[in-house]
Design an enzyme around this catalytic site. Structure first.
Site, PDB file in Angstrom:
ATOM      1  CE  LYS A  35      -4.181   1.828   0.959  1.00 29.70           C
ATOM      2  NZ  LYS A  35      -3.936   2.602  -0.258  1.00 29.70           N
ATOM      3  CE  LYS A  87       4.464   6.418   6.589  1.00 28.35           C
ATOM      4  NZ  LYS A  87       4.161   7.393   5.535  1.00 28.35           N
ATOM      5  CE  LYS A 141       4.445   7.491  -1.390  1.00 25.75           C
ATOM      6  NZ  LYS A 141       3.788   7.766  -0.101  1.00 25.75           N
ATOM      7  CG  ASN A 200      -4.052  16.311   2.103  1.00 28.93           C
ATOM      8  OD1 ASN A 200      -4.002  16.027   3.295  1.00 28.93           O
ATOM      9  ND2 ASN A 200      -4.932  15.750   1.292  1.00 28.93           N
ATOM     10  CB  SER A 210      -5.359   4.513   2.776  1.00 33.39           C
ATOM     11  OG  SER A 210      -5.310   5.617   1.909  1.00 33.39           O
TER      12      SER A 210
HETATM   13  P1  NAD Z   1       0.544  18.461  -1.005  1.00 32.05           P
HETATM   14  O1  NAD Z   1       0.921  18.429  -2.419  1.00 32.05           O
HETATM   15  O2  NAD Z   1      -0.886  18.629  -0.636  1.00 32.05           O
HETATM   16  O3  NAD Z   1       1.337  19.603  -0.235  1.00 32.05           O
HETATM   17  C1  NAD Z   1       2.715  19.778  -0.324  1.00 32.05           C
HETATM   18  C2  NAD Z   1       2.989  21.187   0.162  1.00 32.05           C
HETATM   19  O4  NAD Z   1       4.387  21.387   0.246  1.00 32.05           O
HETATM   20  C3  NAD Z   1       2.441  22.261  -0.785  1.00 32.05           C
HETATM   21  O5  NAD Z   1       1.892  23.301  -0.008  1.00 32.05           O
HETATM   22  C4  NAD Z   1       3.700  22.759  -1.507  1.00 32.05           C
HETATM   23  O6  NAD Z   1       3.591  24.091  -1.919  1.00 32.05           O
HETATM   24  C5  NAD Z   1       4.715  22.605  -0.391  1.00 32.05           C
HETATM   25  N1  NAD Z   1       6.089  22.526  -0.865  1.00 32.05           N
HETATM   26  C6  NAD Z   1       6.564  21.921  -1.972  1.00 32.05           C
HETATM   27  N2  NAD Z   1       7.898  22.106  -2.043  1.00 32.05           N
HETATM   28  C7  NAD Z   1       8.241  22.822  -0.954  1.00 32.05           C
HETATM   29  C8  NAD Z   1       9.453  23.326  -0.446  1.00 32.05           C
HETATM   30  N3  NAD Z   1      10.603  23.145  -1.106  1.00 32.05           N
HETATM   31  N4  NAD Z   1       9.439  23.998   0.721  1.00 32.05           N
HETATM   32  C9  NAD Z   1       8.275  24.202   1.381  1.00 32.05           C
HETATM   33  N5  NAD Z   1       7.098  23.754   0.963  1.00 32.05           N
HETATM   34  C10 NAD Z   1       7.089  23.081  -0.195  1.00 32.05           C
HETATM   35  O7  NAD Z   1       1.168  17.134  -0.366  1.00 32.05           O
HETATM   36  P2  NAD Z   1       0.788  16.405   0.960  1.00 32.05           P
HETATM   37  O8  NAD Z   1      -0.099  15.282   0.626  1.00 32.05           O
HETATM   38  O9  NAD Z   1       0.392  17.393   2.012  1.00 32.05           O
HETATM   39  O10 NAD Z   1       2.197  15.769   1.347  1.00 32.05           O
HETATM   40  C11 NAD Z   1       3.185  16.466   2.099  1.00 32.05           C
HETATM   41  C12 NAD Z   1       4.114  15.464   2.739  1.00 32.05           C
HETATM   42  O11 NAD Z   1       3.334  14.602   3.557  1.00 32.05           O
HETATM   43  C13 NAD Z   1       4.869  14.556   1.762  1.00 32.05           C
HETATM   44  O12 NAD Z   1       6.124  14.242   2.275  1.00 32.05           O
HETATM   45  C14 NAD Z   1       4.012  13.320   1.726  1.00 32.05           C
HETATM   46  O13 NAD Z   1       4.747  12.173   1.335  1.00 32.05           O
HETATM   47  C15 NAD Z   1       3.595  13.267   3.171  1.00 32.05           C
HETATM   48  N6  NAD Z   1       2.420  12.446   3.376  1.00 32.05           N
HETATM   49  C16 NAD Z   1       1.227  12.730   2.809  1.00 32.05           C
HETATM   50  C17 NAD Z   1       0.150  11.891   3.026  1.00 32.05           C
HETATM   51  C18 NAD Z   1      -1.201  12.164   2.468  1.00 32.05           C
HETATM   52  O14 NAD Z   1      -2.126  11.383   2.743  1.00 32.05           O
HETATM   53  N7  NAD Z   1      -1.418  13.220   1.736  1.00 32.05           N
HETATM   54  C19 NAD Z   1       0.300  10.761   3.826  1.00 32.05           C
HETATM   55  C20 NAD Z   1       1.531  10.519   4.435  1.00 32.05           C
HETATM   56  C21 NAD Z   1       2.584  11.376   4.198  1.00 32.05           C
END
Ligand code: NAD
Length: 428
Positions: free
Chosen positions: A68, A92, A104, A219, A357
């Site tokens: 997953k 995780k 992934k 997000n 999820s």
């Molecule tokens: P997203 O695309 O919604 O948000 C990413 C954010 O980071 C955006 O606001 C973007 O502008 C910002 N960003 C990009 N590059 C940047 C930089 N150099 N400096 C500062 N900000 C920057 O993505 P997300 O889903 O919120 O994911 C963010 C992190 O959380 C990732 O590492 C992702 O792997 C992790 N994550 C997300 C989820 C999920 O369910 N969405 C689950 C587990 C982990």
């Protein structure tokens, strides 16, 4: 020495292996991804030309269940990154005791350059290319950076077309109308909030006297920022890929969200004319500056490798909650440890996303759907239970929380790997 993300991830594994009783066979198995797929995705662009994109899907380990993990659309996506993210997913899922392995995927592109129709053709093309590699009992994708429920809906639909039957359980993070779960959109930030709120009770500091900086207002980052704000924490800085805003007296997070939605940039909160009157006293700051602010809690919620040996010594926060995957390099771990900073690791803190999820997958397969309240109650119980166990391991063995989280996950993975035995064992 190689500086690949995967070798960094393996350094953490090596460290944790010293504290667990796990067979050499099992630990050797965990150092390598089970299967890695690289595909070319030809896409007809709106102007009639053909463009070929590179896509990846990795299934790291499926000993505890189908793999997953999310799908990332980003210019930096490459095999090393996808394998590392799949590695983290493996640990995780085990840390949270989900009956799932780690996977992934991703496509190398800047999604902001594509039209909506081009993005849909690309998303469907990706599923065409990996359809034999995924499935509800094999590998179940989900959203990650720059992918969202709309994209998950297209992908589920494409997989269903290929299989000639509706297959909602092949992918999670779908729109509610296509079998998505209540609470999935906000799950990563919500789960991280549950862990943070529970863990901060161990320290003598009330929310209103606790300052927080959040890197990445997407997000995950925007949800935890909102929940912390509502719980009374003082969020002094937030940022996105274009820069950030800082206000020592605390930001009004709902306004930041409103302006971010309207302007598509946190910086606009400061820069756009009428907005400035609402947020006077704010300063613009860079992402690098945000990471070294004098705050109690730092929340990296953007991308990996933000805190490295180059800037770790300048970090002033007392507690770091890793909402992003891999925001701290292995070299930086040691520097932060020497400074006495508590680092709550990604494989615990951001596990809310994969946990809900998992709930979505369960609901799709059972056909019985839960309310948002039910989802969040189960999420809170699971996150806080596992966070407490990891905290206890860390205290008892006097090891950093990250190592404790790997020890906790390795115990479960080792048991499962050993229980399977080897094929040779059963021969004769
Ligand atoms: P997203 O695309 O919604 O948000 C990413 C954010 O980071 C955006 O606001 C973007 O502008 C910002 N960003 C990009 N590059 C940047 C930089 N150099 N400096 C500062 N900000 C920057 O993505 P997300 O889903 O919120 O994911 C963010 C992190 O959380 C990732 O590492 C992702 O792997 C992790 N994550 C997300 C989820 C999920 O369910 N969405 C689950 C587990 C982990």
């Amino acid at each position: 020495m190689s500086t690949s993300l995967l070798s960094d991830a393996n350094r953490r594994l090596e460290r944790a292996l010293k504290y667990v009783k796990i067979s050499e066979d099992a630990s050797e198995r965990l150092k390598f991804p089970k299967a890695s797929l690289k595909v070319s995705i030809p896409v007809r662009m709106d102007n009639g030309s053909l463009r070929v994109f590179e896509g990846y899907r990795v299934r790291y380990d499926d000993t505890r269940g189908p793999t997953k993990g999310g799908i990332r659309f980003h210019p930096n996506v490459n095999m090393d990154e996808v394998q590392s993210l799949a590695f983290w997913m493996t640990f995780k899922c085990a840390a949270l005791n989900l009956p799932l392995g780690g996977g992934k995927g991703g496509i190398t592109l800047n999604p902001k350059e594509l039209s909506k129709f081009e993005l849909e053709r690309l998303s469907r093309g990706y599923i065409d290319a990996i359809a034999d590699f995924i499935g509800p009992d094999v590998d179940i994708p989900a959203p990650d950076v720059y992918t969202n429920p709309m994209i998950m809906g297209w992908m589920m639909d494409q997989y269903s077309i290929i299989r000639r039957q509706l297959c909602p359980a092949v992918i999670t993070g779908k729109p509610l109308s296509m079998g998505g779960s209540q609470g999935r959109d906000a799950a990563t930030g919500t789960g991280a909030f549950f862990v943070l709120a529970a863990m901060m009770q161990k320290f003598d500091k009330s929310p209103h006297e606790t300052t927080v900086a959040v890197q990445g207002f997407g997000n995950a980052g925007s949800v935890i920022a909102r929940l912390l704000f509502e719980a009374g924490y003082k969020i002094v800085a937030v940022s996105d890929s274009q820069g950030g805003v800082y206000c020592p007296d605390g930001l009004d997070i709902p306004s930041v969200q409103q302006f971010k939605n309207a302007a598509r940039s946190v910086k606009a909160v400061y820069c756009e004319g009428s907005v400035c009157s609402i947020v006077e006293n704010h300063q613009v700051l860079t992402n690098e500056e945000l990471l070294t602010l004098d705050v109690d809690i730092l929340i990296p919620a953007a991308l990996e490798n933000q805190i490295t040996a180059a800037n770790a010594a300048d970090v002033q926060a007392r507690y770091i909650f890793e909402v992003a995957n891999g925001p701290i390099s292995a070299d930086a771990d040691e520097i932060l440890e020497a400074k006495g900073i508590y680092v709550f690791p990604d494989i615990l803190v951001n596990a809310g996303g994969v946990t809900v999820s998992y709930f979505e997958w369960v609901q799709n397969r059972s056909g019985l759907y839960w309310t948002e309240e039910e989802v969040n109650q189960r999420l809170s119980r699971m996150m806080v239970t596992e966070a407490d166990k990891i905290w206890r391991i860390s205290q008892e063995l006097a090891i950093p929380l990250r190592t404790a989280a790997y020890v906790h996950a390795l115990d479960r993975l080792g048991d499962a790997l050993n229980a399977k035995g080897t094929r040779e064992y059963y021969v004769g």
